[in-house]
Design an enzyme around this catalytic site. Sequence first.
Site, mmCIF file in Angstrom:
data_model
loop_
_atom_site.group_PDB
_atom_site.id
_atom_site.type_symbol
_atom_site.label_atom_id
_atom_site.label_comp_id
_atom_site.label_asym_id
_atom_site.label_seq_id
_atom_site.Cartn_x
_atom_site.Cartn_y
_atom_site.Cartn_z
ATOM 1 N N TYR A 147 -2.308 -8.133 16.011
ATOM 2 C CA TYR A 147 -2.142 -7.160 14.926
ATOM 3 C C TYR A 147 -3.112 -5.994 15.127
ATOM 4 O O TYR A 147 -2.708 -4.821 15.185
ATOM 5 C CB TYR A 147 -2.370 -7.849 13.574
ATOM 6 C CG TYR A 147 -2.496 -6.894 12.420
ATOM 7 C CD1 TYR A 147 -1.451 -6.035 12.091
ATOM 8 C CD2 TYR A 147 -3.665 -6.825 11.659
ATOM 9 C CE1 TYR A 147 -1.566 -5.137 11.040
ATOM 10 C CE2 TYR A 147 -3.788 -5.938 10.605
ATOM 11 C CZ TYR A 147 -2.740 -5.097 10.303
ATOM 12 O OH TYR A 147 -2.865 -4.215 9.268
ATOM 13 N N ILE A 152 0.845 -1.204 0.000
ATOM 14 C CA ILE A 152 0.000 0.000 0.000
ATOM 15 C C ILE A 152 0.879 1.254 0.000
ATOM 16 O O ILE A 152 0.576 2.249 -0.658
ATOM 17 C CB ILE A 152 -0.975 -0.021 1.197
ATOM 18 C CG1 ILE A 152 -1.797 -1.324 1.169
ATOM 19 C CG2 ILE A 152 -1.900 1.188 1.164
ATOM 20 C CD1 ILE A 152 -2.663 -1.567 2.390
ATOM 21 N N LYS A 182 -2.322 -1.953 16.409
ATOM 22 C CA LYS A 182 -2.718 -0.790 15.597
ATOM 23 C C LYS A 182 -3.636 0.121 16.434
ATOM 24 O O LYS A 182 -3.519 1.344 16.406
ATOM 25 C CB LYS A 182 -3.449 -1.247 14.331
ATOM 26 C CG LYS A 182 -2.545 -1.918 13.310
ATOM 27 C CD LYS A 182 -1.778 -0.875 12.511
ATOM 28 C CE LYS A 182 -0.922 -1.491 11.419
ATOM 29 N NZ LYS A 182 -0.273 -0.493 10.565
ATOM 30 N N ASP A 204 -10.858 -15.670 11.677
ATOM 31 C CA ASP A 204 -11.542 -15.007 10.558
ATOM 32 C C ASP A 204 -12.999 -14.706 10.926
ATOM 33 O O ASP A 204 -13.787 -15.638 11.118
ATOM 34 C CB ASP A 204 -11.559 -15.927 9.316
ATOM 35 C CG ASP A 204 -10.310 -15.790 8.463
ATOM 36 O OD1 ASP A 204 -9.541 -14.832 8.677
ATOM 37 O OD2 ASP A 204 -10.112 -16.641 7.574
ATOM 38 N N ALA A 212 4.968 1.565 7.866
ATOM 39 C CA ALA A 212 5.883 0.505 8.306
ATOM 40 C C ALA A 212 5.286 -0.255 9.487
ATOM 41 O O ALA A 212 4.995 0.336 10.524
ATOM 42 C CB ALA A 212 7.222 1.113 8.707
HETATM 43 N N1 UFG Z 1 -9.071 -17.029 2.220
HETATM 44 C C1 UFG Z 1 -9.250 -18.309 1.758
HETATM 45 N N2 UFG Z 1 -8.168 -18.971 1.264
HETATM 46 C C2 UFG Z 1 -6.920 -18.405 1.226
HETATM 47 C C3 UFG Z 1 -6.748 -17.088 1.691
HETATM 48 C C4 UFG Z 1 -7.848 -16.413 2.192
HETATM 49 O O1 UFG Z 1 -10.350 -18.852 1.780
HETATM 50 O O2 UFG Z 1 -5.977 -19.082 0.789
HETATM 51 C C5 UFG Z 1 -10.229 -16.299 2.731
HETATM 52 C C6 UFG Z 1 -10.069 -15.879 4.189
HETATM 53 O O3 UFG Z 1 -10.520 -16.902 5.029
HETATM 54 C C7 UFG Z 1 -10.928 -14.629 4.241
HETATM 55 C C8 UFG Z 1 -10.851 -14.035 2.833
HETATM 56 O O4 UFG Z 1 -10.364 -15.098 1.999
HETATM 57 O O5 UFG Z 1 -12.245 -14.974 4.481
HETATM 58 C C9 UFG Z 1 -9.892 -12.882 2.727
HETATM 59 O O6 UFG Z 1 -8.660 -13.263 3.335
HETATM 60 P P1 UFG Z 1 -7.343 -12.390 3.250
HETATM 61 O O7 UFG Z 1 -6.261 -13.156 3.932
HETATM 62 O O8 UFG Z 1 -7.118 -11.953 1.845
HETATM 63 O O9 UFG Z 1 -7.705 -11.083 4.075
HETATM 64 P P2 UFG Z 1 -8.234 -10.940 5.589
HETATM 65 O O10 UFG Z 1 -9.684 -10.602 5.477
HETATM 66 O O11 UFG Z 1 -7.865 -12.081 6.427
HETATM 67 O O12 UFG Z 1 -7.321 -9.761 6.105
HETATM 68 C C10 UFG Z 1 -7.608 -8.444 5.871
HETATM 69 C C11 UFG Z 1 -6.312 -7.641 5.871
HETATM 70 C C12 UFG Z 1 -5.708 -7.613 7.259
HETATM 71 C C13 UFG Z 1 -6.731 -7.185 8.259
HETATM 72 C C14 UFG Z 1 -7.954 -8.063 8.177
HETATM 73 C C15 UFG Z 1 -9.025 -7.618 9.126
HETATM 74 O O13 UFG Z 1 -5.383 -8.199 4.968
HETATM 75 O O14 UFG Z 1 -4.648 -6.692 7.278
HETATM 76 O O15 UFG Z 1 -8.477 -8.012 6.871
HETATM 77 O O16 UFG Z 1 -9.638 -8.748 9.672
HETATM 78 F F1 UFG Z 1 -6.249 -7.269 9.500
#
Ligand code: UFG
Length: 328
Positions: free
Chosen positions: A140, A12, A144, A284, A73
């Site tokens: 995390y 970002i 923040k 999640d 950062a």
């Molecule tokens: N997912 C899968 N398979 C994967 C990766 C992700 O099914 O291989 C799902 C996750 O379970 C989630 C969705 O895809 O439901 C999105 O996952 P991401 O890892 O892309 O993103 P997150 O929602 O976990 O994380 C984001 C930001 C974080 C922040 C978070 C807040 O990247 O910085 O939202 O909960 F902290």
Amino acid sequence: MNILVTGGAGYIGSHTVLELAAREHRVVVLDNLTKGHRAAVRGIEFVHGDTGDTGLLKDIFRKHQIEAVVHFAASSLVGESVRQPAGYYYSNLVKGLALLDAMVESGVLRLVFSSTAAVYGEPVEIPIPEEHPTAPTNPYGATKLALEGAMRWYDQAYGLRYASLRYFNAAGADPAGEIGEDHNPETHLIPLVLKSAVGLIPHLEVFGADYPTPDGTCVRDYIHVSDLAAAHVLALDALAGGAASSVYNLGNGNGYSVLEVIKAAEEVVGKPINIKYGPRRQGDPAALVAGSRKIMDELGWRPRFADLKTVIETAWRWHSSHPAGFDK
Ligand code: UFG
């Protein structure tokens, strides 16, 4: 303005540097390159160093007559933060406080902070407004939120004016295709779906299909990284114009399930994606969708890439032309 961007070689951060430079701001990037990529920052003053190094910060502030800081950062992997909270408190809170102190001591009193939807924890209301209770479910989000708390008191005591931007799911890449998302390891949904499309991973694992959502998979609000970048510029302009400190959510206000993201990606890449169903990933939440009216009303922010397919198209342009990321 003369602006220091910490973590400006990250995903970002580097997109925000592009946007700042396009608006004629003079930018200095400070990055320790543990996660960032030197190649993501081109034609911009670059300092290889750490945000916890207050002596270095003060030198940069003086030498470049810095007027504002955009602070990216940080360590930002939710799962890793649960396993190694100490590192997250150190990187995100201790080094963050070092930055705030160096700013106050140097009279640099404008800050745009890279925060996260993770400060809210499990939502009690969707879309999530800024007044939603903050109850992070991982270190995390907790670190923040802790730095946001410090910023509030530093404002009252020392006049530090800040905008804290709580991002939902950053996605996509600069439409010109020169920079994009390159994490190692990659944990995010859209890049993993696209890596599976180019055969870099055998399949995409869907983490849980038994959530209380329409198709059983998690719902998220995907916001284009260039729209996030534009919000940082608006926030800086507002602070420079004398705006009070504020906290803003950043998302599109539309939730898409994991299966909807995969379907949209299949349309973009023109072939089926191999998927396997696995168990839920710990921590999640079922659904996270932003209420972003506040930044629209107060700063006039509007997403340019609100459509999910457009977001994925820009990511695909990057991933298909840089399958090995910046190491291509
Ligand atoms: N997912 C899968 N398979 C994967 C990766 C992700 O099914 O291989 C799902 C996750 O379970 C989630 C969705 O895809 O439901 C999105 O996952 P991401 O890892 O892309 O993103 P997150 O929602 O976990 O994380 C984001 C930001 C974080 C922040 C978070 C807040 O990247 O910085 O939202 O909960 F902290």
